[in-house]
Design a protein around this motif. Structure first.
Motif, PDB file in Angstrom:
ATOM      1  N   PRO A  22       0.829  -1.214   0.000  1.00  0.00           N
ATOM      2  CA  PRO A  22       0.000   0.000   0.000  1.00  0.00           C
ATOM      3  C   PRO A  22       0.863   1.264   0.000  1.00  0.00           C
ATOM      4  N   SER A  23       0.499   2.213  -0.837  1.00  0.00           N
ATOM      5  CA  SER A  23       1.285   3.446  -0.942  1.00  0.00           C
ATOM      6  C   SER A  23       1.269   4.241   0.359  1.00  0.00           C
ATOM      7  N   GLU A  24       0.254   4.038   1.208  1.00  0.00           N
ATOM      8  CA  GLU A  24       0.222   4.776   2.475  1.00  0.00           C
ATOM      9  C   GLU A  24       1.337   4.324   3.422  1.00  0.00           C
ATOM     10  N   LEU A  25       1.963   3.163   3.133  1.00  0.00           N
ATOM     11  CA  LEU A  25       3.100   2.716   3.934  1.00  0.00           C
ATOM     12  C   LEU A  25       4.427   3.252   3.384  1.00  0.00           C
ATOM     13  N   THR A  26       4.543   3.364   2.074  1.00  0.00           N
ATOM     14  CA  THR A  26       5.804   3.799   1.476  1.00  0.00           C
ATOM     15  C   THR A  26       5.895   5.311   1.303  1.00  0.00           C
ATOM     16  N   SER A  27       4.772   5.981   1.045  1.00  0.00           N
ATOM     17  CA  SER A  27       4.814   7.422   0.752  1.00  0.00           C
ATOM     18  C   SER A  27       5.399   8.265   1.886  1.00  0.00           C
ATOM     19  N   PRO A  28       5.013   8.035   3.167  1.00  0.00           N
ATOM     20  CA  PRO A  28       5.601   8.852   4.236  1.00  0.00           C
ATOM     21  C   PRO A  28       7.121   8.690   4.347  1.00  0.00           C
ATOM     22  N   VAL A  29       7.613   7.468   4.114  1.00  0.00           N
ATOM     23  CA  VAL A  29       9.057   7.240   4.173  1.00  0.00           C
ATOM     24  C   VAL A  29       9.760   7.957   3.026  1.00  0.00           C
ATOM     25  N   LEU A  30       9.167   7.912   1.832  1.00  0.00           N
ATOM     26  CA  LEU A  30       9.772   8.592   0.687  1.00  0.00           C
ATOM     27  C   LEU A  30       9.737  10.107   0.856  1.00  0.00           C
ATOM     28  N   LEU A  33      12.519  10.813   3.120  1.00  0.00           N
ATOM     29  CA  LEU A  33      13.772  10.591   2.393  1.00  0.00           C
ATOM     30  C   LEU A  33      14.144  11.803   1.542  1.00  0.00           C
ATOM     31  N   ALA A  34      13.147  12.453   0.946  1.00  0.00           N
ATOM     32  CA  ALA A  34      13.398  13.583   0.054  1.00  0.00           C
ATOM     33  C   ALA A  34      14.084  14.741   0.761  1.00  0.00           C
ATOM     34  N   SER A  35      14.005  14.774   2.092  1.00  0.00           N
ATOM     35  CA  SER A  35      14.631  15.859   2.854  1.00  0.00           C
ATOM     36  C   SER A  35      16.040  15.515   3.335  1.00  0.00           C
ATOM     37  N   CYS A  95      14.019   1.416  -1.979  1.00  0.00           N
ATOM     38  CA  CYS A  95      12.995   2.217  -2.648  1.00  0.00           C
ATOM     39  C   CYS A  95      13.572   3.606  -2.823  1.00  0.00           C
ATOM     40  N   GLY A  96      13.485   4.165  -4.017  1.00  0.00           N
ATOM     41  CA  GLY A  96      14.139   5.425  -4.307  1.00  0.00           C
ATOM     42  C   GLY A  96      13.189   6.597  -4.502  1.00  0.00           C
ATOM     43  N   ALA A  97      13.668   7.781  -4.115  1.00  0.00           N
ATOM     44  CA  ALA A  97      12.923   9.010  -4.405  1.00  0.00           C
ATOM     45  C   ALA A  97      13.074   9.399  -5.869  1.00  0.00           C
ATOM     46  N   GLN A  98      14.145   8.906  -6.500  1.00  0.00           N
ATOM     47  CA  GLN A  98      14.370   9.090  -7.934  1.00  0.00           C
ATOM     48  C   GLN A  98      14.673   7.713  -8.531  1.00  0.00           C
ATOM     49  N   ASP A  99      14.632   7.617  -9.856  1.00  0.00           N
ATOM     50  CA  ASP A  99      15.111   6.402 -10.501  1.00  0.00           C
ATOM     51  C   ASP A  99      16.572   6.176 -10.084  1.00  0.00           C
ATOM     52  N   PHE A 100      16.969   4.920  -9.955  1.00  0.00           N
ATOM     53  CA  PHE A 100      18.366   4.604  -9.701  1.00  0.00           C
ATOM     54  C   PHE A 100      18.690   3.274 -10.358  1.00  0.00           C
ATOM     55  N   PHE A 151      20.726  10.322  -6.465  1.00  0.00           N
ATOM     56  CA  PHE A 151      19.834   9.253  -6.006  1.00  0.00           C
ATOM     57  C   PHE A 151      19.657   9.395  -4.502  1.00  0.00           C
ATOM     58  N   GLN A 152      18.474   9.047  -4.053  1.00  0.00           N
ATOM     59  CA  GLN A 152      18.134   8.957  -2.628  1.00  0.00           C
ATOM     60  C   GLN A 152      17.370   7.645  -2.467  1.00  0.00           C
ATOM     61  N   VAL A 153      17.975   6.691  -1.785  1.00  0.00           N
ATOM     62  CA  VAL A 153      17.434   5.336  -1.745  1.00  0.00           C
ATOM     63  C   VAL A 153      17.269   4.871  -0.303  1.00  0.00           C
ATOM     64  N   VAL A 154      16.068   4.443   0.033  1.00  0.00           N
ATOM     65  CA  VAL A 154      15.813   3.822   1.332  1.00  0.00           C
ATOM     66  C   VAL A 154      16.453   2.435   1.341  1.00  0.00           C
ATOM     67  N   VAL A 155      17.136   2.117   2.432  1.00  0.00           N
ATOM     68  CA  VAL A 155      17.779   0.811   2.596  1.00  0.00           C
ATOM     69  C   VAL A 155      17.232   0.176   3.872  1.00  0.00           C
ATOM     70  N   VAL A 156      16.513  -0.932   3.733  1.00  0.00           N
ATOM     71  CA  VAL A 156      15.892  -1.600   4.875  1.00  0.00           C
ATOM     72  C   VAL A 156      16.560  -2.955   5.077  1.00  0.00           C
ATOM     73  N   LEU A 157      17.073  -3.169   6.308  1.00  0.00           N
ATOM     74  CA  LEU A 157      17.809  -4.385   6.635  1.00  0.00           C
ATOM     75  C   LEU A 157      17.519  -4.790   8.077  1.00  0.00           C
TER      76      LEU A 157
END
Length: 213
Positions: A22-30, A33-35, A95-100, A151-157
């Protein structure tokens, strides 16, 4: 070298596109990330409070790792070179704020502790698309998807990954690749990591995709 898309069938042995989150889970993180800052080179932050503190970040982490402690971090900057490849004992999600672009290979392509960079493939990840990079997939810093593009990429581990290297006496060749917690690294001899003491595990061209963008 051809740059594939993660939606191409060639990606299936390296990872999976999570297209049902669901986009409501990823959108707040992105949005958070943009900041985050974008350096000229690349910078990695393993655990970023500005991402982990957003609404429903815990639900997103649970979805990814099923209750295991996790960390939300980021890797930002500008990059077109391979330099190194690493792997973990578990999947990584990006997950990226831009293409990567991801440069990847497979762990089973390592022969006698070395990997030929001719085995490396490139995949473009569209902005906002959540991808899983399998534990058996070698990867490293993202690459820019256009000349000079950031690029701005979320890294989840799993939590603790990429933290301080455990104190140990190497028992085998793989132990010599351990450079941080849950991080086994193969460096190219031309990389700053190799010059800093990381074990050389890549032979062949230190791939630069600048002329492909």
């Amino acid at each position: 070298m051809h740059i594939y898309s993660v939606s191409d069938p060639e990606f299936k042995s390296y990872g999976n596109v999570w297209d049902n989150v669901p986009s409501e889970l990823t959108s707040p993180v992105l949005e958070a990330l943009a900041s985050t800052p974008i350096p000229e080179g690349s910078k990695y932050v393993a655990s970023a409070p500005e991402l982990e503190g957003v609404m429903d970040a815990d639900k997103l982490g649970f979805l990814m790792f099923g209750g295991r402690p996790f960390q939300l971090g980021w890797c930002n900057g500008h990059n077109t070179r391979l330099n190194c490849l690493e792997y973990h004992r578990d999947s990584e999600l990006n997950c990226g704020a831009q293409d990567f672009i991801l440069l990847v290979a497979r762990e089973d392509e390592i022969v006698d502790g070395m990997l030929d960079t001719a085995k490396v493939k490139a995949f473009r990840v569209p902005a906002g698309v959540l991808v899983e990079v399998y534990a058996t997939t070698l990867h490293y810093a993202p690459c820019s998807a256009a000349p000079g593009a950031p690029f701005q990429v979320v890294v989840v581990l799993p939590r603790g990954t990429n933290g301080p290297k455990p104190a140990l006496t190497a028992l085998n060749g793989e132990d010599e690749l351990l450079t941080a917690c849950n991080k086994w690294l193969l460096a190219h001899p031309d990389s700053s990591e190799a010059k800093g003491g990381a074990k050389v595990g890549l032979r062949g061209e230190n791939i630069d995709i600048a002329n492909l963008l």
